[in-house]
Design a protein around this motif. Sequence first.
Motif, PDB file in Angstrom:
ATOM      1  N   MET A   1     -26.955  21.235 -30.948  1.00  0.00           N
ATOM      2  CA  MET A   1     -26.230  20.975 -32.184  1.00  0.00           C
ATOM      3  C   MET A   1     -25.732  22.286 -32.777  1.00  0.00           C
ATOM      4  SD  MET A   1     -27.589  18.981 -35.590  1.00  0.00           S
ATOM      5  CE  MET A   1     -28.794  20.268 -35.985  1.00  0.00           C
ATOM      6  N   LYS A   2     -24.466  22.294 -33.168  1.00  0.00           N
ATOM      7  CA  LYS A   2     -23.872  23.494 -33.732  1.00  0.00           C
ATOM      8  C   LYS A   2     -23.387  23.232 -35.155  1.00  0.00           C
ATOM      9  CE  LYS A   2     -22.269  25.185 -29.217  1.00  0.00           C
ATOM     10  NZ  LYS A   2     -21.092  25.601 -28.423  1.00  0.00           N
ATOM     11  N   LEU A   3     -23.549  24.226 -36.022  1.00  0.00           N
ATOM     12  CA  LEU A   3     -23.092  24.123 -37.403  1.00  0.00           C
ATOM     13  C   LEU A   3     -21.730  24.781 -37.533  1.00  0.00           C
ATOM     14  CD1 LEU A   3     -26.421  25.045 -39.248  1.00  0.00           C
ATOM     15  CD2 LEU A   3     -25.496  22.772 -38.815  1.00  0.00           C
ATOM     16  N   LEU A   4     -20.796  24.084 -38.159  1.00  0.00           N
ATOM     17  CA  LEU A   4     -19.441  24.598 -38.344  1.00  0.00           C
ATOM     18  C   LEU A   4     -19.053  24.526 -39.811  1.00  0.00           C
ATOM     19  CD1 LEU A   4     -17.602  22.803 -35.372  1.00  0.00           C
ATOM     20  CD2 LEU A   4     -18.612  25.086 -35.360  1.00  0.00           C
ATOM     21  N   ASN A   5     -18.083  25.355 -40.201  1.00  0.00           N
ATOM     22  CA  ASN A   5     -17.580  25.296 -41.577  1.00  0.00           C
ATOM     23  C   ASN A   5     -16.179  24.699 -41.652  1.00  0.00           C
ATOM     24  OD1 ASN A   5     -16.058  27.365 -40.509  1.00  0.00           O
ATOM     25  ND2 ASN A   5     -16.930  28.960 -41.812  1.00  0.00           N
ATOM     26  N   LYS A   6     -15.710  24.159 -40.516  1.00  0.00           N
ATOM     27  CA  LYS A   6     -14.432  23.452 -40.497  1.00  0.00           C
ATOM     28  C   LYS A   6     -14.439  22.477 -39.332  1.00  0.00           C
ATOM     29  CE  LYS A   6     -12.022  26.968 -37.764  1.00  0.00           C
ATOM     30  NZ  LYS A   6     -10.838  27.862 -37.681  1.00  0.00           N
ATOM     31  N   LEU A   7     -13.580  21.476 -39.406  1.00  0.00           N
ATOM     32  CA  LEU A   7     -13.508  20.480 -38.350  1.00  0.00           C
ATOM     33  C   LEU A   7     -13.068  21.116 -37.032  1.00  0.00           C
ATOM     34  CD1 LEU A   7     -11.778  17.572 -40.303  1.00  0.00           C
ATOM     35  CD2 LEU A   7     -14.052  17.464 -39.264  1.00  0.00           C
ATOM     36  N   PRO A   8     -13.742  20.773 -35.919  1.00  0.00           N
ATOM     37  CA  PRO A   8     -13.319  21.323 -34.629  1.00  0.00           C
ATOM     38  C   PRO A   8     -11.963  20.764 -34.220  1.00  0.00           C
ATOM     39  CG  PRO A   8     -15.010  19.646 -34.331  1.00  0.00           C
ATOM     40  CD  PRO A   8     -14.910  19.896 -35.805  1.00  0.00           C
ATOM     41  N   GLN A   9     -11.174  21.579 -33.549  1.00  0.00           N
ATOM     42  CA  GLN A   9      -9.841  21.170 -33.123  1.00  0.00           C
ATOM     43  C   GLN A   9      -9.868  20.662 -31.680  1.00  0.00           C
ATOM     44  OE1 GLN A   9      -7.153  21.223 -35.347  1.00  0.00           O
ATOM     45  NE2 GLN A   9      -8.876  21.639 -36.719  1.00  0.00           N
ATOM     46  N   SER A  10      -8.861  19.891 -31.339  1.00  0.00           N
ATOM     47  CA  SER A  10      -8.732  19.399 -29.972  1.00  0.00           C
ATOM     48  C   SER A  10      -8.442  20.569 -29.026  1.00  0.00           C
ATOM     49  CB  SER A  10      -7.609  18.370 -29.895  1.00  0.00           C
ATOM     50  OG  SER A  10      -7.402  17.943 -28.570  1.00  0.00           O
ATOM     51  N   ASN A  11      -9.112  20.570 -27.870  1.00  0.00           N
ATOM     52  CA  ASN A  11      -8.938  21.616 -26.869  1.00  0.00           C
ATOM     53  C   ASN A  11      -7.950  21.123 -25.800  1.00  0.00           C
ATOM     54  OD1 ASN A  11      -9.156  23.336 -24.645  1.00  0.00           O
ATOM     55  ND2 ASN A  11     -11.302  23.798 -25.066  1.00  0.00           N
ATOM     56  N   PRO A  12      -6.762  21.745 -25.690  1.00  0.00           N
ATOM     57  CA  PRO A  12      -5.763  21.280 -24.715  1.00  0.00           C
ATOM     58  C   PRO A  12      -6.276  21.305 -23.277  1.00  0.00           C
ATOM     59  CG  PRO A  12      -4.803  22.871 -26.248  1.00  0.00           C
ATOM     60  CD  PRO A  12      -6.284  22.885 -26.481  1.00  0.00           C
ATOM     61  N   ASN A  13      -7.065  22.306 -22.937  1.00  0.00           N
ATOM     62  CA  ASN A  13      -7.606  22.395 -21.578  1.00  0.00           C
ATOM     63  C   ASN A  13      -8.594  21.267 -21.303  1.00  0.00           C
ATOM     64  OD1 ASN A  13      -6.140  24.772 -21.059  1.00  0.00           O
ATOM     65  ND2 ASN A  13      -7.761  26.055 -21.927  1.00  0.00           N
ATOM     66  N   LEU A  14      -9.419  20.962 -22.297  1.00  0.00           N
ATOM     67  CA  LEU A  14     -10.359  19.856 -22.148  1.00  0.00           C
ATOM     68  C   LEU A  14      -9.610  18.537 -22.031  1.00  0.00           C
ATOM     69  CD1 LEU A  14     -13.212  18.719 -22.057  1.00  0.00           C
ATOM     70  CD2 LEU A  14     -13.259  18.780 -24.564  1.00  0.00           C
ATOM     71  N   HIS A  15      -8.511  18.408 -22.771  1.00  0.00           N
ATOM     72  CA  HIS A  15      -7.704  17.181 -22.697  1.00  0.00           C
ATOM     73  C   HIS A  15      -7.217  16.956 -21.270  1.00  0.00           C
ATOM     74  CE1 HIS A  15      -4.686  14.141 -23.699  1.00  0.00           C
ATOM     75  NE2 HIS A  15      -3.813  14.866 -23.008  1.00  0.00           N
ATOM     76  N   VAL A  16      -6.680  17.993 -20.653  1.00  0.00           N
ATOM     77  CA  VAL A  16      -6.186  17.886 -19.278  1.00  0.00           C
ATOM     78  C   VAL A  16      -7.322  17.532 -18.331  1.00  0.00           C
ATOM     79  CG1 VAL A  16      -5.150  19.153 -17.357  1.00  0.00           C
ATOM     80  CG2 VAL A  16      -4.259  19.469 -19.671  1.00  0.00           C
ATOM     81  N   GLU A  17      -8.466  18.169 -18.518  1.00  0.00           N
ATOM     82  CA  GLU A  17      -9.630  17.906 -17.666  1.00  0.00           C
ATOM     83  C   GLU A  17     -10.088  16.449 -17.793  1.00  0.00           C
ATOM     84  OE1 GLU A  17     -14.318  19.255 -17.464  1.00  0.00           O
ATOM     85  OE2 GLU A  17     -12.826  20.696 -18.223  1.00  0.00           O
ATOM     86  N   LEU A  18     -10.124  15.951 -19.016  1.00  0.00           N
ATOM     87  CA  LEU A  18     -10.547  14.567 -19.232  1.00  0.00           C
ATOM     88  C   LEU A  18      -9.568  13.587 -18.583  1.00  0.00           C
ATOM     89  CD1 LEU A  18     -11.655  14.805 -22.990  1.00  0.00           C
ATOM     90  CD2 LEU A  18     -13.154  14.364 -21.034  1.00  0.00           C
ATOM     91  N   ILE A  19      -8.268  13.828 -18.749  1.00  0.00           N
ATOM     92  CA  ILE A  19      -7.251  12.955 -18.148  1.00  0.00           C
ATOM     93  C   ILE A  19      -7.378  12.959 -16.625  1.00  0.00           C
ATOM     94  CG2 ILE A  19      -4.791  12.525 -17.844  1.00  0.00           C
ATOM     95  CD1 ILE A  19      -5.855  11.864 -20.642  1.00  0.00           C
ATOM     96  N   ASP A  20      -7.575  14.144 -16.059  1.00  0.00           N
ATOM     97  CA  ASP A  20      -7.713  14.262 -14.604  1.00  0.00           C
ATOM     98  C   ASP A  20      -8.937  13.513 -14.095  1.00  0.00           C
ATOM     99  OD1 ASP A  20      -5.448  15.777 -14.448  1.00  0.00           O
ATOM    100  OD2 ASP A  20      -6.487  17.717 -14.362  1.00  0.00           O
ATOM    101  N   ASN A  21      -9.949  13.376 -14.939  1.00  0.00           N
ATOM    102  CA  ASN A  21     -11.184  12.701 -14.539  1.00  0.00           C
ATOM    103  C   ASN A  21     -11.206  11.225 -14.938  1.00  0.00           C
ATOM    104  OD1 ASN A  21     -12.724  14.832 -13.245  1.00  0.00           O
ATOM    105  ND2 ASN A  21     -12.894  15.781 -15.250  1.00  0.00           N
ATOM    106  N   GLY A  22     -10.040  10.700 -15.306  1.00  0.00           N
ATOM    107  CA  GLY A  22      -9.944   9.266 -15.540  1.00  0.00           C
ATOM    108  C   GLY A  22     -10.223   8.798 -16.950  1.00  0.00           C
TER     109      GLY A  22
END
Length: 208
Positions: A1-22
């Motif tokens: 668990m990580k503490l942040l002071n702002k909402l995390p943003q979408s990662n474009p590289n992760l998006h591509v990886e997720l799409i490639d994995n179905g």
Amino acid sequence: MKLLNKLPQSNPNLHVELIDNGWIPMKEPKNLRSAILLSIPLMMIASMISIGVINIFSSISLNDFGFSEGAIIITINFSIILWLVLLMIIHELLHLMFIPNFMKSKKTFVGLTLFGAFVITEEEILKSRYIFITVAPFIILSIILPLILSVVGLLTTTLKFLVILNAMGSSVDLLNLLLIMKQVPNNATLTCNGPNTYWKKDQTEQIG
């Protein structure tokens, strides 16, 4: 668990990886403002459900909250502000505590911003568990809790207000619930990339 002071943003590289994995992106509101606007009808429905629950063993009227004929009296004091902050924290903790192994998770993020607290996890979670995580604060704080407090005679006007406020604040959660129920098949798994949600059908079911 990580503490942040702002909402995390979408990662474009992760998006591509997720799409490639179905993984399939869900159709969701583009931002929080849009989500809030779309959830306004659910806000009204959720508050009415909560009021109905309160009325089972207790009573509630507009006079309890400063409304009377020809006048509206609103009193804001420091204790109410503290209650509101506590409610917001408890609401998010109820999301958090049902995320599997949230304490050890490196993909679960919690934080507090000027717009409120948040919990986001990028862990892979079954649809049934994800739904429970989504609606837990509404079910526990705005349905189960007022029932228990009413039975034991501890449901004060302040707590009634907080119960209804939590129901209204759960409207975005309920919108997410409807989106999941409509778009995600049973036995699927969900994950997130920042604020964006993805799903993938169970591989064993696809092979069958």
